[in-house]
Design a protein around this motif. Structure first.
Motif, short mmCIF file in Angstrom:
data_model
loop_
_atom_site.label_atom_id
_atom_site.label_comp_id
_atom_site.label_asym_id
_atom_site.label_seq_id
_atom_site.Cartn_x
_atom_site.Cartn_y
_atom_site.Cartn_z
N MET A 1 0.14 -40.61 23.58
CA MET A 1 -0.10 -39.53 24.42
C MET A 1 -1.77 -39.50 24.55
SD MET A 1 0.38 -35.41 23.62
CE MET A 1 -1.03 -35.00 22.92
N PRO A 2 -2.24 -39.35 25.75
CA PRO A 2 -3.61 -39.27 26.15
C PRO A 2 -4.05 -37.84 25.48
CG PRO A 2 -2.34 -39.79 28.22
CD PRO A 2 -1.30 -39.27 27.16
N VAL A 3 -5.55 -37.99 25.23
CA VAL A 3 -6.00 -36.93 24.56
C VAL A 3 -7.73 -36.96 24.75
CG1 VAL A 3 -6.29 -37.87 22.44
CG2 VAL A 3 -6.28 -35.37 22.53
N ASP A 4 -8.03 -35.75 25.09
CA ASP A 4 -9.58 -35.62 25.30
C ASP A 4 -10.16 -35.18 24.11
OD1 ASP A 4 -8.99 -36.36 27.80
OD2 ASP A 4 -8.99 -34.41 28.78
N ILE A 5 -11.42 -35.66 23.59
CA ILE A 5 -12.14 -35.46 22.68
C ILE A 5 -13.67 -35.20 23.30
CG2 ILE A 5 -10.81 -36.67 21.10
CD1 ILE A 5 -12.79 -38.97 20.98
N PHE A 6 -14.55 -34.83 22.39
CA PHE A 6 -15.86 -34.81 22.84
C PHE A 6 -16.70 -35.81 21.57
CE2 PHE A 6 -14.29 -30.67 24.33
CZ PHE A 6 -14.67 -30.80 25.78
N ILE A 7 -17.41 -36.46 22.23
CA ILE A 7 -18.28 -37.20 21.22
C ILE A 7 -19.93 -36.94 21.62
CG2 ILE A 7 -19.16 -39.48 20.34
CD1 ILE A 7 -16.47 -40.58 21.04
N ASN A 8 -20.49 -36.14 20.99
CA ASN A 8 -21.74 -35.62 21.16
C ASN A 8 -21.65 -35.01 22.47
OD1 ASN A 8 -23.38 -36.59 18.82
ND2 ASN A 8 -23.25 -38.87 19.59
N GLY A 9 -20.90 -34.19 22.66
CA GLY A 9 -20.72 -33.10 23.65
C GLY A 9 -20.35 -33.78 24.88
N GLU B 1 -17.23 -35.45 27.12
CA GLU B 1 -15.80 -35.60 26.98
C GLU B 1 -15.28 -36.97 27.30
OE1 GLU B 1 -12.38 -32.66 27.97
OE2 GLU B 1 -13.57 -33.01 29.87
N VAL B 2 -14.57 -37.51 26.45
CA VAL B 2 -13.74 -38.69 26.32
C VAL B 2 -12.40 -38.81 26.47
CG1 VAL B 2 -13.69 -41.20 25.21
CG2 VAL B 2 -15.84 -39.75 25.49
N ARG B 3 -11.73 -39.78 27.04
CA ARG B 3 -10.34 -39.50 27.12
C ARG B 3 -9.85 -40.71 26.47
NH1 ARG B 3 -5.48 -37.67 31.08
NH2 ARG B 3 -6.46 -35.63 30.02
N LEU B 4 -9.17 -40.56 25.23
CA LEU B 4 -8.43 -41.67 24.37
C LEU B 4 -7.06 -41.78 24.83
CD1 LEU B 4 -9.65 -40.62 20.87
CD2 LEU B 4 -10.84 -42.16 22.48
N LEU B 5 -6.67 -43.02 24.99
CA LEU B 5 -5.16 -43.37 25.56
C LEU B 5 -4.48 -43.87 24.02
CD1 LEU B 5 -5.59 -45.40 28.62
CD2 LEU B 5 -5.14 -42.82 28.41
N ALA B 6 -4.32 -42.82 23.07
CA ALA B 6 -3.97 -42.95 21.84
C ALA B 6 -2.42 -43.30 21.73
CB ALA B 6 -4.34 -41.63 20.91
N THR B 7 -2.29 -44.19 20.73
CA THR B 7 -0.91 -44.57 20.18
C THR B 7 -0.75 -44.26 18.88
OG1 THR B 7 -1.31 -46.74 19.90
CG2 THR B 7 -1.01 -46.22 21.97
N ASP B 8 0.49 -44.65 18.07
CA ASP B 8 0.58 -44.52 16.88
C ASP B 8 -0.16 -45.88 15.89
OD1 ASP B 8 2.61 -46.32 17.42
OD2 ASP B 8 4.13 -45.07 16.56
N GLU B 9 -0.68 -46.79 16.95
CA GLU B 9 -1.39 -47.75 16.01
C GLU B 9 -3.14 -47.54 16.08
OE1 GLU B 9 0.14 -50.37 14.90
OE2 GLU B 9 2.06 -49.94 15.49
N TRP B 10 -3.62 -48.06 14.95
CA TRP B 10 -5.01 -47.77 15.18
C TRP B 10 -5.61 -48.52 16.35
CZ3 TRP B 10 -7.49 -44.22 12.59
CH2 TRP B 10 -6.90 -43.75 11.44
N GLN B 11 -6.74 -47.92 17.14
CA GLN B 11 -7.49 -48.41 18.02
C GLN B 11 -8.89 -48.09 17.76
OE1 GLN B 11 -5.73 -48.25 22.32
NE2 GLN B 11 -4.37 -46.51 21.00
N GLN B 12 -9.82 -48.80 18.76
CA GLN B 12 -11.33 -48.48 18.45
C GLN B 12 -11.87 -48.20 19.65
OE1 GLN B 12 -12.91 -51.40 15.70
NE2 GLN B 12 -15.07 -50.76 16.19
N TYR B 13 -12.74 -47.00 19.52
CA TYR B 13 -13.41 -46.42 20.57
C TYR B 13 -14.60 -47.68 20.95
CZ TYR B 13 -16.73 -43.80 23.08
OH TYR B 13 -17.59 -42.97 24.07
#
Length: 544
Positions: A498-506, A508-520
């Motif tokens: 599921m895509p999810v939006d987070i904030f890194i130092n304010g 906004e970044v969209r992560l295309l996250a899965t149940d496997e570890w990924q790296q920003y």
């Protein structure tokens, strides 16, 4: 709606915890549940029309009359199931002028149609009955009749039976998948009282026994539990919104309050017409009817008992203050005209289609009036009412709703999907298309999933699956890996993504996250730099 509230919310509102009509999570089911909840061969018929003719005796709390059921046999029908609570008396059943033999089992009546009604035949039978119907102990949370007195000592009577079943007070095919195309409702009450039912008022007829019969006609498909009586010393006033008739029935000493409070209806209609399309039952008009219980979405005769207060009896379910800006019962119950009354779940297990969307309509109304940020704040606030102990979807075929989380969690699921869309124009178009394309239709969860999935390239299947069919919400896990951020989902659904939006130092970044570890791809110095967009995504979050 039965207003499912967790214990702590009930205590805050000053109510004692009570059992909802069907919102009791069951692990086992009885034959009675199956008779009510399944589409058995004896139910292989399509209801075309109900003609209810009922006399209500307030003093003895007694009703008597008949329902003429017009139907079409979908298959050969040697035995026909009609539902009526076992405490009610079956006086006789007439078919083509002949008294029919029948057997009773729990709340079902099995009529011997020997030799049979042939497939595709259209016919009718007349079902005479009487008795003292179940009286609700605390409507609308438990089903039944409400026999009260108004402040002037006049009888004030209503009925609320969602979940418990309309067969509590009249014989019908008591399954949510089948709605009559029209209904004629003739209710006789003592002289001096008025009955308000669904649809258009056809007129009244003074009878010879001290009773007056009030006649109403519904010209749109209507679910069994929506057909109602509202009996009292009502006064009537009316208004207009575009081509839609607005009618209001209240107790006389509340008339001036009602005229002021119900002005909000036109503001609401402006919003809902824009976001959901035109009112689905224009032929039958829109009514608010004051009732001796809090409220219910009775089609074209919405039950209103919010005491002409803002919020939920003057309280705010979100804890943000935003819920005190509008009348909860007016907005929520009217929202059901689009979600629940127009678009109806085929099985009560999929009731989130009613309650999740209608709870979301509260936020839609807030956004129309006060902007998106207040709507998001409200949606975040109502999360405090979510338990995440059982799945939203119930068991099929046994008349079983899922968790009460269908309200607040269902609304936050829809808001999360809007955020995944990341395109408000597309979101509003899709939502309006959904309500207009499925207008007056009986659907299931899969139909809803497919519709919102089709509009975007992101596969929403795992999202719907996790939020609807499992108790827990997905958890976004993050950890620091070198100078960067690693992330993954922890969820029940296999291969969850599921895509999810987070904030890194304010930022906004969209992560295309899965149940496997990924790296920003960017660098971070500390996990404290990472925040989730918690207003737009309803998820759990942990730093490992």
């Amino acid at each position: 709606m039965r207003y499912f509230l967790p214990l702590f919310s009930l205590l805050l509102l000053g109510f004692l915890p009570i059992k909802a009509q069907v919102l009791t999570h069951k692990d086992s089911f009885t034959e009675a549940d199956t008779l009510r909840g399944s589409l058995r061969p004896e139910r292989n018929y399509d209801v075309l029309k109900y003609h209810l003719n009922v006399k209500v005796d307030p003093e003895d709390r007694y009703i008597s009359g008949y329902n003429t059921i017009t139907f079409k046999a979908e298959k050969n029908l040697p035995v026909m199931q009609v539902d009526l609570f076992e405490n009610m008396q079956v006086d006789s059943i007439l078919y083509r002028g002949k008294k029919m033999n029948f057997e009773r089992k729990f709340d079902a009546v099995f009529i011997d149609m020997a030799p049979q009604v042939p497939k595709n035949a259209t016919d009718s039978l007349q079902f005479f009955y009487s008795g003292n119907p179940v009286v609700a102990k605390n409507a609308p949370w438990d089903g039944g009749f409400v026999f009260e007195k108004d402040e002037e000592g006049n009888p004030w009577i209503a009925v609320a039976v969602q979940g418990t079943g309309a067969s509590l007070w009249y014989p019908n095919k008591d399954h949510q998948s089948d709605e009559p195309e029209e209904a004629l409702i003739e209710i006789a009450v003592p002289n001096g009282l008025m009955n308000v039912s669904n649809g258009r008022f056809l007129g009244k007829e003074v009878l010879e026994d001290g009773y007056t019969q009030w006649n109403w006609k519904v010209e749109s498909p209507i679910n069994n539990y929506n057909i109602v009586v509202n009996i009292g010393n009502y006064v009537h006033f009316s208004d207009k919104y575009k081509d839609l008739d607005l009618d209001y029935y209240v107790l006389p000493y509340h008339l001036e309050k009602a005229k002021k409070q119900f002005e909000e209806v036109k503001i609401m209609m402006d919003c809902f017409y824009d976001k959901f399309g035109a009112y689905p039952f224009e032929k039958d008009g829109f009514k608010l009817v004051e009732t001796p219980y809090l409220g219910m979405e009775h089609q074209s005769a919405v039950a209103y008992g919010n005491e002409f207060k803002m919020g939920y009896l003057g309280k705010d379910l979100s804890g943000t203050g935003i819920g005190l800006k509008w009348d909860f019962i007016t907005i929520h119950e009217s929202g059901h005209e689009w979600f629940g009354n127009s678009i109806t779940a085929a099985d009560i297990a999929d009731m989130w289609i009613h309650e999740g969307f209608t709870t979301y309509s509260e936020a839609v109304y807030i956004e129309c009036r006060w902007g998106k940020q207040e709507a998001l704040e409200y949606l975040k606030g109502i999360r405090s009412n979510i338990g995440n102990q059982n799945s939203i979807i119930g068991e099929y075929g046994v008349n079983s709703e899922g968790s009460g989380d269908m309200y607040y969690k269902g609304a936050n699921l829809l808001n999360t999907i809007r955020s995944i869309y990341d395109d408000d124009d597309l979101w509003w178009k899709t939502l309006k298309d959904y309500t207009e394309i499925h207008r007056h239709q009986i659907i299931d969860t899969q139909t809803t999933e497919d519709f919102f999935n089709k509009a975007i390239s992101t596969d929403l299947s795992p999202v719907f699956d996790q939020y609807l069919r499992y108790a827990k919400i997905p958890e976004l896990q993050i950890r620091k890996k070198g100078n960067s951020l690693a992330y993954r989902w922890q969820a029940d659904v296999e291969d969850f993504k599921m895509p999810v939006d987070i904030f890194i130092n304010g930022k906004e970044v969209r992560l295309l996250a899965t149940d496997e570890w990924q790296q920003y791809s960017g660098k971070i110095d500390s996990l404290d730099e990472v925040k989730i967009n918690e207003k737009e995504f309803y998820i759990d979050f942990s730093k490992l």
